[in-house]
Design a protein around this motif. Sequence first.
Motif, mmCIF file in Angstrom:
data_model
loop_
_atom_site.group_PDB
_atom_site.id
_atom_site.type_symbol
_atom_site.label_atom_id
_atom_site.label_comp_id
_atom_site.label_asym_id
_atom_site.label_seq_id
_atom_site.Cartn_x
_atom_site.Cartn_y
_atom_site.Cartn_z
ATOM 1 N N ARG A 275 0.850 -1.193 0.000
ATOM 2 C CA ARG A 275 0.000 0.000 0.000
ATOM 3 C C ARG A 275 0.886 1.245 0.000
ATOM 4 N NH1 ARG A 275 -4.389 -1.707 -1.951
ATOM 5 N NH2 ARG A 275 -4.799 0.520 -1.885
ATOM 6 N N GLY A 276 0.255 2.409 -0.118
ATOM 7 C CA GLY A 276 1.020 3.649 -0.194
ATOM 8 C C GLY A 276 0.517 4.704 0.759
ATOM 9 N N ILE A 277 0.659 5.955 0.317
ATOM 10 C CA ILE A 277 0.307 7.103 1.156
ATOM 11 C C ILE A 277 -1.206 7.156 1.378
ATOM 12 C CG2 ILE A 277 0.185 9.638 1.109
ATOM 13 C CD1 ILE A 277 2.981 9.509 -0.258
ATOM 14 N N GLY A 278 -1.582 7.342 2.645
ATOM 15 C CA GLY A 278 -2.997 7.538 2.956
ATOM 16 C C GLY A 278 -3.811 6.261 3.084
ATOM 17 N N ASP A 279 -3.190 5.091 2.949
ATOM 18 C CA ASP A 279 -3.933 3.831 2.970
ATOM 19 C C ASP A 279 -4.066 3.235 4.374
ATOM 20 O OD1 ASP A 279 -4.369 3.767 0.213
ATOM 21 O OD2 ASP A 279 -2.443 2.782 -0.158
ATOM 22 N N LEU A 280 -2.954 3.220 5.103
ATOM 23 C CA LEU A 280 -2.913 2.507 6.381
ATOM 24 C C LEU A 280 -2.578 3.469 7.513
ATOM 25 C CD1 LEU A 280 -0.879 -0.655 5.284
ATOM 26 C CD2 LEU A 280 -3.370 -0.372 5.368
ATOM 27 N N PHE A 281 -3.293 3.293 8.613
ATOM 28 C CA PHE A 281 -3.068 4.082 9.828
ATOM 29 C C PHE A 281 -2.302 3.163 10.775
ATOM 30 C CE2 PHE A 281 -4.576 6.021 13.836
ATOM 31 C CZ PHE A 281 -4.492 7.366 13.543
ATOM 32 N N VAL A 282 -0.990 3.393 10.879
ATOM 33 C CA VAL A 282 -0.123 2.396 11.494
ATOM 34 C C VAL A 282 0.342 2.835 12.882
ATOM 35 C CG1 VAL A 282 2.051 1.138 11.276
ATOM 36 C CG2 VAL A 282 0.671 1.608 9.230
ATOM 37 N N ILE A 283 0.145 1.959 13.839
ATOM 38 C CA ILE A 283 0.648 2.158 15.200
ATOM 39 C C ILE A 283 1.564 0.982 15.502
ATOM 40 C CG2 ILE A 283 0.013 2.260 17.652
ATOM 41 C CD1 ILE A 283 -2.842 3.018 15.707
ATOM 42 N N ARG A 284 2.760 1.263 15.975
ATOM 43 C CA ARG A 284 3.706 0.176 16.227
ATOM 44 C C ARG A 284 4.343 0.319 17.600
ATOM 45 N NH1 ARG A 284 7.293 -0.540 10.757
ATOM 46 N NH2 ARG A 284 7.789 -2.524 11.789
ATOM 47 N N THR A 285 4.310 -0.757 18.361
ATOM 48 C CA THR A 285 5.078 -0.850 19.608
ATOM 49 C C THR A 285 5.727 -2.229 19.614
ATOM 50 O OG1 THR A 285 3.280 -1.832 20.924
ATOM 51 C CG2 THR A 285 3.376 0.580 20.868
ATOM 52 N N ALA A 286 6.760 -2.414 20.418
ATOM 53 C CA ALA A 286 7.399 -3.732 20.499
ATOM 54 C C ALA A 286 6.363 -4.760 20.963
ATOM 55 C CB ALA A 286 8.576 -3.682 21.467
ATOM 56 N N GLY A 287 6.230 -5.825 20.188
ATOM 57 C CA GLY A 287 5.276 -6.881 20.535
ATOM 58 C C GLY A 287 3.831 -6.413 20.533
ATOM 59 N N HIS A 288 3.541 -5.342 19.770
ATOM 60 C CA HIS A 288 2.237 -4.669 19.800
ATOM 61 C C HIS A 288 1.636 -4.621 21.212
ATOM 62 C CE1 HIS A 288 0.524 -8.732 19.373
ATOM 63 N NE2 HIS A 288 1.226 -8.871 18.273
ATOM 64 N N VAL A 289 2.481 -4.171 22.133
ATOM 65 C CA VAL A 289 2.032 -3.961 23.515
ATOM 66 C C VAL A 289 1.160 -2.707 23.559
ATOM 67 C CG1 VAL A 289 2.855 -3.212 25.788
ATOM 68 C CG2 VAL A 289 3.918 -5.174 24.645
ATOM 69 N N ILE A 290 0.036 -2.815 24.240
ATOM 70 C CA ILE A 290 -0.897 -1.686 24.338
ATOM 71 C C ILE A 290 -0.479 -0.785 25.494
ATOM 72 C CG2 ILE A 290 -3.284 -1.018 24.786
ATOM 73 C CD1 ILE A 290 -4.097 -3.820 23.743
#
Length: 185
Positions: free
Chosen positions: A51-66
């Motif tokens: 995908r490209g610009i504007g497609d995905l709203f990405v949040i990243r943490t180690a191990g997807h820890v909330i």
Amino acid sequence: MTGNQRFSNVMSKFPHQAREWRLRQASGQSPFAIIFSCVDSRVPPELVFDRGIGDLFVIRTAGHVIDNAALGSIEFGVEELHIPLIMVLGHQSCGAVAATIAALDQHTPTPDQINSLVAAITPAVEQARGQTGDRLDNAVRANIALTVERLRTVPLLGEAPEQQRVKLVGARYDLHTGGVEVTHM
Ligand SMILES: [Zn+2]
């Protein structure tokens, strides 16, 4: 998932990255999915899903820890941008999950805030205990499932009828094949 098939078959089209598209997106964004994934450098969501610009709203943490910031970011995507899909994206050989297993096995304290990651991933390692198969991968899958279930308990994302417009799924990325498999619906 269609984009991931292109990626895993080495047929990526790299869409939505041209200048004209970028300029059109400058007036506002309407991404179609929230990807809550691990920070691992081998799992970049825009590449993995082609995908490209504007497609995905990405949040990243180690191990997807909330944590509060991650949760607030997900809620922002749902409330303000009306994004209809949340995918929790874990992956094979997750270092954060492996570090949690090591810390629990060796009873070694982890430094500072890394300890908060270990604490958050510990329930997944405990859940996978005693299962047959690969211990790390079982814990990775449990971590994906528990993260999805945890998000389902968030009022804005989960339970009330008017909020069922948000679909929550868990998925696992395979480092070798490049494929994403939905593991938790
Ligand atoms: Zn990871």
